[in-house]
Design an enzyme around this catalytic site. Structure first.
Site, PDB file in Angstrom:
ATOM      1  N   ASN A   7       0.857  -1.190   0.000  1.00 62.23           N
ATOM      2  CA  ASN A   7       0.000   0.000   0.000  1.00 62.23           C
ATOM      3  C   ASN A   7       0.895   1.243   0.000  1.00 62.23           C
ATOM      4  OD1 ASN A   7      -1.394   2.295   1.124  1.00 62.23           O
ATOM      5  ND2 ASN A   7      -3.069   0.938   1.663  1.00 62.23           N
ATOM      6  N   ASP A   9      -0.110   4.532  -0.113  1.00 59.45           N
ATOM      7  CA  ASP A   9      -0.792   5.786   0.257  1.00 59.45           C
ATOM      8  C   ASP A   9       0.139   6.760   0.982  1.00 59.45           C
ATOM      9  OD1 ASP A   9      -3.088   4.617  -0.711  1.00 59.45           O
ATOM     10  OD2 ASP A   9      -4.007   4.287   1.248  1.00 59.45           O
ATOM     11  N   HIS A  10       1.027   6.232   1.839  1.00 56.72           N
ATOM     12  CA  HIS A  10       1.887   7.129   2.625  1.00 56.72           C
ATOM     13  C   HIS A  10       2.859   7.931   1.765  1.00 56.72           C
ATOM     14  CE1 HIS A  10       0.301   6.307   6.417  1.00 56.72           C
ATOM     15  NE2 HIS A  10       1.230   5.541   6.950  1.00 56.72           N
ATOM     16  N   ARG A  18       2.978  18.951   1.027  1.00 59.01           N
ATOM     17  CA  ARG A  18       3.454  20.172   0.347  1.00 59.01           C
ATOM     18  C   ARG A  18       2.660  20.490  -0.920  1.00 59.01           C
ATOM     19  NH1 ARG A  18       8.727  22.016   1.790  1.00 59.01           N
ATOM     20  NH2 ARG A  18       8.643  21.933   4.051  1.00 59.01           N
ATOM     21  N   ARG A  49      -7.229  13.028   0.303  1.00 60.46           N
ATOM     22  CA  ARG A  49      -6.179  13.530   1.205  1.00 60.46           C
ATOM     23  C   ARG A  49      -4.789  13.027   0.833  1.00 60.46           C
ATOM     24  NH1 ARG A  49      -7.639  10.337   6.741  1.00 60.46           N
ATOM     25  NH2 ARG A  49      -9.660  11.248   6.314  1.00 60.46           N
ATOM     26  N   HIS A  50      -4.709  11.879   0.163  1.00 60.61           N
ATOM     27  CA  HIS A  50      -3.370  11.409  -0.256  1.00 60.61           C
ATOM     28  C   HIS A  50      -3.365  11.027  -1.738  1.00 60.61           C
ATOM     29  CE1 HIS A  50      -5.271   7.683   1.010  1.00 60.61           C
ATOM     30  NE2 HIS A  50      -4.958   7.802   2.276  1.00 60.61           N
ATOM     31  N   GLU A  70      -8.625   0.487  -3.346  1.00 57.53           N
ATOM     32  CA  GLU A  70      -9.484   0.560  -2.155  1.00 57.53           C
ATOM     33  C   GLU A  70     -10.387   1.764  -2.301  1.00 57.53           C
ATOM     34  OE1 GLU A  70      -7.525   0.926   1.604  1.00 57.53           O
ATOM     35  OE2 GLU A  70      -6.390  -0.890   1.252  1.00 57.53           O
ATOM     36  N   THR A 100      -6.998   6.721   9.629  1.00 59.08           N
ATOM     37  CA  THR A 100      -6.885   5.594   8.699  1.00 59.08           C
ATOM     38  C   THR A 100      -8.163   4.777   8.835  1.00 59.08           C
ATOM     39  OG1 THR A 100      -5.550   3.654   8.092  1.00 59.08           O
ATOM     40  CG2 THR A 100      -5.656   4.196  10.435  1.00 59.08           C
ATOM     41  N   THR A 101      -8.339   3.764   7.948  1.00 63.61           N
ATOM     42  CA  THR A 101      -9.557   2.958   8.006  1.00 63.61           C
ATOM     43  C   THR A 101      -9.654   2.294   9.382  1.00 63.61           C
ATOM     44  OG1 THR A 101      -9.056   2.460   5.703  1.00 63.61           O
ATOM     45  CG2 THR A 101     -10.891   1.264   6.695  1.00 63.61           C
ATOM     46  N   GLU A 151     -11.051  -9.247   2.792  1.00 59.64           N
ATOM     47  CA  GLU A 151      -9.774  -8.894   3.428  1.00 59.64           C
ATOM     48  C   GLU A 151     -10.049  -8.786   4.921  1.00 59.64           C
ATOM     49  OE1 GLU A 151      -7.503  -5.569   1.865  1.00 59.64           O
ATOM     50  OE2 GLU A 151      -6.496  -5.310   3.792  1.00 59.64           O
ATOM     51  N   HIS A 190      -3.733  -4.512   7.683  1.00 65.95           N
ATOM     52  CA  HIS A 190      -3.845  -3.377   8.594  1.00 65.95           C
ATOM     53  C   HIS A 190      -2.989  -3.611   9.830  1.00 65.95           C
ATOM     54  CE1 HIS A 190      -5.316   0.383  10.110  1.00 65.95           C
ATOM     55  NE2 HIS A 190      -5.930   0.555   8.965  1.00 65.95           N
ATOM     56  N   GLY A 191      -2.026  -2.738  10.016  1.00 65.34           N
ATOM     57  CA  GLY A 191      -1.165  -2.790  11.198  1.00 65.34           C
ATOM     58  C   GLY A 191      -0.110  -3.892  11.173  1.00 65.34           C
ATOM     59  N   GLY A 212       1.238  -1.348   4.369  1.00 69.26           N
ATOM     60  CA  GLY A 212       1.680  -0.022   3.947  1.00 69.26           C
ATOM     61  C   GLY A 212       2.584   0.662   4.946  1.00 69.26           C
ATOM     62  N   HIS A 213       2.011   1.028   6.095  1.00 72.17           N
ATOM     63  CA  HIS A 213       2.694   1.893   7.061  1.00 72.17           C
ATOM     64  C   HIS A 213       4.084   1.370   7.452  1.00 72.17           C
ATOM     65  CE1 HIS A 213       2.877   4.906  10.272  1.00 72.17           C
ATOM     66  NE2 HIS A 213       3.495   3.956  10.949  1.00 72.17           N
TER      67      HIS A 213
HETATM   68  N1  PXP Z   1      -5.888  -2.881   4.148  1.00 71.86           N
HETATM   69  C1  PXP Z   1      -6.774  -1.851   4.186  1.00 71.86           C
HETATM   70  C2  PXP Z   1      -8.178  -2.127   3.778  1.00 71.86           C
HETATM   71  C3  PXP Z   1      -6.378  -0.560   4.590  1.00 71.86           C
HETATM   72  O1  PXP Z   1      -7.294   0.433   4.628  1.00 71.86           O
HETATM   73  C4  PXP Z   1      -5.036  -0.340   4.937  1.00 71.86           C
HETATM   74  C5  PXP Z   1      -4.585   1.031   5.334  1.00 71.86           C
HETATM   75  O2  PXP Z   1      -4.734   1.915   4.307  1.00 71.86           O
HETATM   76  C6  PXP Z   1      -4.145  -1.424   4.859  1.00 71.86           C
HETATM   77  C7  PXP Z   1      -4.598  -2.689   4.498  1.00 71.86           C
HETATM   78  C8  PXP Z   1      -2.698  -1.267   5.200  1.00 71.86           C
HETATM   79  O3  PXP Z   1      -2.555  -0.981   6.551  1.00 71.86           O
HETATM   80  P1  PXP Z   1      -1.151  -0.505   7.121  1.00 71.86           P
HETATM   81  O4  PXP Z   1      -0.843   0.809   6.465  1.00 71.86           O
HETATM   82  O5  PXP Z   1      -1.381  -0.393   8.582  1.00 71.86           O
HETATM   83  O6  PXP Z   1      -0.146  -1.565   6.746  1.00 71.86           O
END
Ligand code: PXP
Length: 238
Positions: A7, A9-10, A18, A49-50, A70, A100-101, A151, A190-191, A212-213
């Site tokens: 992911n 997005d970050h 900026r 936002r991103h 997503e 975040t979600t 998911e 997620h996480g 992602g994160h």
């Molecule tokens: N899956 C979904 C549906 C999400 O919304 C996110 C965060 O955008 C992720 C996975 C990834 O989560 P993380 O950034 O905590 O790894």
């Protein structure tokens, strides 16, 4: 063995801080693929936002793996998805005020809208996934609606520790088995990070992990020293 969806997005979060052109998530998708990403995930939020519309269109043109879009289950997003034709769409709940979600999709209480959106996406040959908490009733409703994938939300698992984390892991394992028995393909995310991913990755029939994160945080840790060194060298050399 589970595959890895990255992911990005970050990357767009840094750019939008900026409102400029760098870093470009499209360029970083290429790097993620070089590192072995099996798919690229972006969340096009209602408030933009991103990730921006332009990013998703360009990613579809340029990535070599698969694009997982997503999005919220809205008419606006449906129209965009039908133009972009990503490999699959993951429907997520979306609140403007969240960072975040937060929770999973409440499939049970949104059957009518979800049926319409899922049917429409599938008519465009887009496979559809639902981001849900690991609960049996939500999984059964996903099957009824016609989702191809689910998911499983691993946010709670990631925040817990000890016995509580073990219990949540069991819930995720049982949910994976139930969904597989119903013919649903199971992803999770997620996480997830470098410490907690292995137990989720080793669940039988886990298809793909979306992360992602922690990956972007690690990229900063690995890369910052080198980028400072390059800047220092420019300043000090004549
Ligand atoms: N899956 C979904 C549906 C999400 O919304 C996110 C965060 O955008 C992720 C996975 C990834 O989560 P993380 O950034 O905590 O790894």
């Amino acid at each position: 063995m589970a595959t890895l969806g990255v992911n990005i997005d970050h990357i767009a979060n840094v750019r939008q801080a900026r409102k400029t052109v760098e870093p470009d998530p499209v360029q970083f998708a290429f790097l993620a693929e070089l590192g072995g990403a099996d798919s690229i995930t972006v969340h096009l939020r209602e408030d933009r936002r991103h990730i921006q519309d332009r990013d998703v269109f360009l990613l579809k043109e340029t990535i070599k793996t698969k694009l997982n879009l997503e999005m919220a289950a809205t008419e606006e997003m449906l129209e965009i998805a039908k133009k972009i034709l990503p490999n699959y769409v993951t429907l997520v709940p979306e609140k403007r005020e969240e960072v975040t979600t937060e929770g999973g999709l409440d499939v049970k209480n949104n059957m009518q809208n979800l049926e319409k959106i899922v049917g429409n996406l599938k008519d465009s040959n887009i496979e559809v996934s639902a981001f849900i908490d690991p609960f049996g009733d939500q999984i059964n409703y996903c099957k009824e609606i016609g989702f191809n994938f689910i998911e499983l939300h691993t946010g709670k698992y990631s925040e817990l520790s000890g016995t509580e984390q073990y219990k949540e892991l069991q819930r995720i394992i049982e949910s994976t088995h139930l969904a597989n028995d119903l013919g649903l393909v199971v992803n999770a995310g997620h996480g997830l990070n470098y410490n907690n991913v292995k137990k989720i990755a080793s669940i039988n029939n886990m298809n793909e992990l979306n992360i992602g994160h922690s990956i972007v945080a690690r990229a900063l840790a690995i890369g910052l020293e080198k980028s400072v060194r390059e800047m220092k060298s420019l300043i000090t050399s004549n």
